[in-house]
Design an enzyme around this catalytic site. Structure first.
Site, short mmCIF file in Angstrom:
data_model
loop_
_atom_site.label_atom_id
_atom_site.label_comp_id
_atom_site.label_asym_id
_atom_site.label_seq_id
_atom_site.Cartn_x
_atom_site.Cartn_y
_atom_site.Cartn_z
CD GLU A 9 -57.95 63.18 128.82
OE1 GLU A 9 -58.98 62.64 129.06
OE2 GLU A 9 -58.19 64.64 128.71
CG ASP A 20 -58.55 67.60 131.54
OD1 ASP A 20 -58.91 66.61 131.64
OD2 ASP A 20 -59.58 68.52 131.19
#
Ligand code: GLC
Length: 564
Positions: free
Chosen positions: A277, A217
């Site tokens: 990401e 993330d």
């Protein structure tokens, strides 16, 4: 290491599961791990290679679980560790790998280490694991009443929150802590040695439990310039800055790669993986992340950012391929963070933070076109070289739910912008499994008991998108995806493609509505993104079509896979 010189993730099709919205096994209206496990047969029939499971850890759920209060446990709302283990082994039995979400930028303000930091004095080691600073004085005088710098939260407002000190030395308003997202998501200080050590333990904990990899993330943002300088001037997403794309990230990711590579394959051939990401304006930004020895993959959001025009798709694809070669950067047309493609493509332009508001303003207009375009985009996605991810519900053609009442909204973005941005709830509405009934089959309970309503309200017509309705219809979107994934697995030109061949070769003019490329051996993708029919390129047979094709021409908003 690999399967005939080919590593599994290079052309894997992943499936993103947002577990609270996938399937609910205990009838409380919130999806859970046993619910997901009970639907593994559906995913195996769909034909995906891996599941990316978004956070399922204990969390106050201020940001859908991306506010983690314990990195090495399962939220009791979603199940137990035994349920997790059963999910991994049940998936493996169906040849599906499980990739988990690692959230290293921030934790929840309920995490014990953050609570300890709040309880400790300014300057303590406990505080140094996070990013605490004294405030700046304001015109009224000293006292630290202004945030330490001008950084904005990605969800709106300032990236700083002031704490109330109660350490025995000082009572009252005190230091500030940094949170690039919500107040409830304090950022870790990656310059403190405890933080990398903690995450190494977390990574090993889950690899030991047999996961195939990590989705990282906010991979572009976890390390900050310790000087915390004010931002000045425009802040393009691609440029290295005080909190984006910093050079310290690459040695960190190399250290994680070494951990991943040190793990033996478990149940499957090939190494474990990680996919970052990384948000960017231009794909060149991805280059440092893709140097050898770093993260195996980073997502490429080109098909989300491109508007519905052949030239934009072509540029998007070319620019990503030039940097990533395809296999290092999975393609996606949607995630749990962006408006669903079946609605997004009702607009001609690519995704922006304003897209959901624009869809709300659009009302019912263009709904049919959006649905057709999303089916065509799926065939583009799955014909491209390399790996791709499907976000749950895309295979059902689910639209963005624009009618969620304000009092049902959950996304912190909605609250922090005081409703200016409706947020991401509309792509997170629980899936419809049955044509009728409470929650359209989202919750399954024992005989006679009645499940709770789903945690986010479903539209009244959700049943027509249900798995049950679509499996019964040979022309449905789910059957289109099933056929595409089967062909993709079998056809030698698809996925990674034949070794040594150019990834793809564009056919036809680069103007007009036709997007058309060949892959060898013997495959052509043609998609019509323009307003008028175009002639079908030369072919031997139509392998798959996203909509009716007849008389040698390709209608608008339609894509075909051709054998040549
Ligand atoms: C990532 C996640 C998103 C989350 C944010 C903060 O962008 O995909 O859902 O809100 O990080 O963790």
């Amino acid at each position: 290491m690999s399967d005939g010189g080919h590593v599994w993730w290079e052309d894997a099709v992943g499936y993103e599961v947002y577990p609270r919205s996938f399937a609910d096994a205990d009838g409380d209206g919130v999806g859970d791990l046993p619910g997901l496990r009970s639907r593994l047969g559906y995913l195996a029939d769909l034909g995906v290679d891996a599941i990316w499971l978004t956070p399922f850890y204990p969390s106050p759920l201020a940001d859908g679980g991306y506010d983690v209060s314990d990195y090495c446990a399962v939220d009791p709302l979603l199940g137990t560790m035994a349920d997790f283990d059963a999910l991994v082994s049940g998936a493996a039995a169906r040849q599906i790998r499980v990739i988990i979400d690692l959230v290293p930028n921030h934790c929840s303000s309920a995490h014990p280490l953050f609570r300890a930091a709040l309880a400790a004095a300014p300057g303590s080691d406990e505080r140094a694991r996070f990013i605490f600073r004294d405030g700046r004085d304001n015109e009224q005088g000293p006292g630290g009443g202004q945030p330490p710098n001008n950084w904005p939260s990605q969800f709106g407002g300032s990236a700083w929150t002031r704490v109330t000190e109660a350490d025995g030395h000082h009572q009252g308003p005190g230091q500030w802590y940094l949170h690039l997202f919500d107040t409830s998501q304090p950022d870790w200080n990656w310059h403190h040695p405890d933080v990398p050590a903690l995450f190494e333990d977390v990574i090993r904990f889950w690899l030991d439990r047999g996961v195939a990899g990590l989705r990282v993330d906010v991979a572009h943002g976890i390390v900050k310039d310790p000087g915390l300088p004010d931002l000045t001037g425009p802040q393009p997403l691609n440029a290295p800055s005080a909190y984006r794309h910093r050079p310290e990230l690459q040695p960190l990711f190399r250290s994680w790669r070494a951990i991943l590579d040190s793990y033996p394959a478990e149940g499957f051939p090939g190494p474990r993986t990680a996919v970052g990401e990384v948000w960017y304006d231009v794909p060149e930004t991805l280059a440092p992340y893709l140097r050898s020895g770093g993260l195996p993959q980073v997502f490429n959001f080109q098909l989300i950012l491109a508007g519905w025009r052949a030239a934009e798709f072509r540029t998007a694809i070319d620019s990503a391929l030039a940097v990533t070669g395809g296999s290092r950067a999975p393609w996606v047309i949607g995630t749990h963070d962006v408006a669903r493609p079946a609605s997004r493509y009702r607009l001609d332009e690519g995704f922006t933070p304003q897209t959901v508001s624009r869809l709300i303003a659009l009302g019912d207009r263009n709904a049919e076109a959006g649905a057709r375009r999303a089916r065509a985009a799926a065939l583009v996605l799955l014909a491209l070289p390399g790996s791709a991810y499907i976000y749950q519900g895309e295979e059902l053609g689910l639209p963005e739910v624009t009618g969620i009442p304000d009092d049902a909204r959950q996304d912190p973005r909605f609250f922090r912008t005081k409703g200016e941005f409706p947020g991401r709830d509309g792509c997170r509405v629980p899936l419809p499994w049955s044509a009728a009934g409470t929650g359209f089959g989202f919750s399954r309970t024992g005989q006679g008991s009645c499940p709770a309503e789903p945690w986010l309200p479903q539209p009244a017509d959700w049943g027509r998108y249900s798995v049950e309705s679509q499996l019964a219809d040979e022309h449905s979107t789910v059957n289109l995806y099933r056929s595409a994934l089967r062909l993709r697995r079998d056809h030698p030109a698809l996925g990674r493609g034949a070794p040594g061949r150019d990834a793809l070769r564009w056919l036809g003019p680069d103007e007009g509505g036709l997007l058309c490329f060949a892959r060898e051996p013997g495959f052509v993708l043609a998609a019509n993104l323009g307003p008028a029919p175009v002639p079908l390129p030369a072919h031997r047979d139509v392998l798959l079509a996203s909509g009716p094709v007849a008389g040698g021409s390709l209608p608008p908003d339609t894509a075909v896979w051709l054998g040549t």
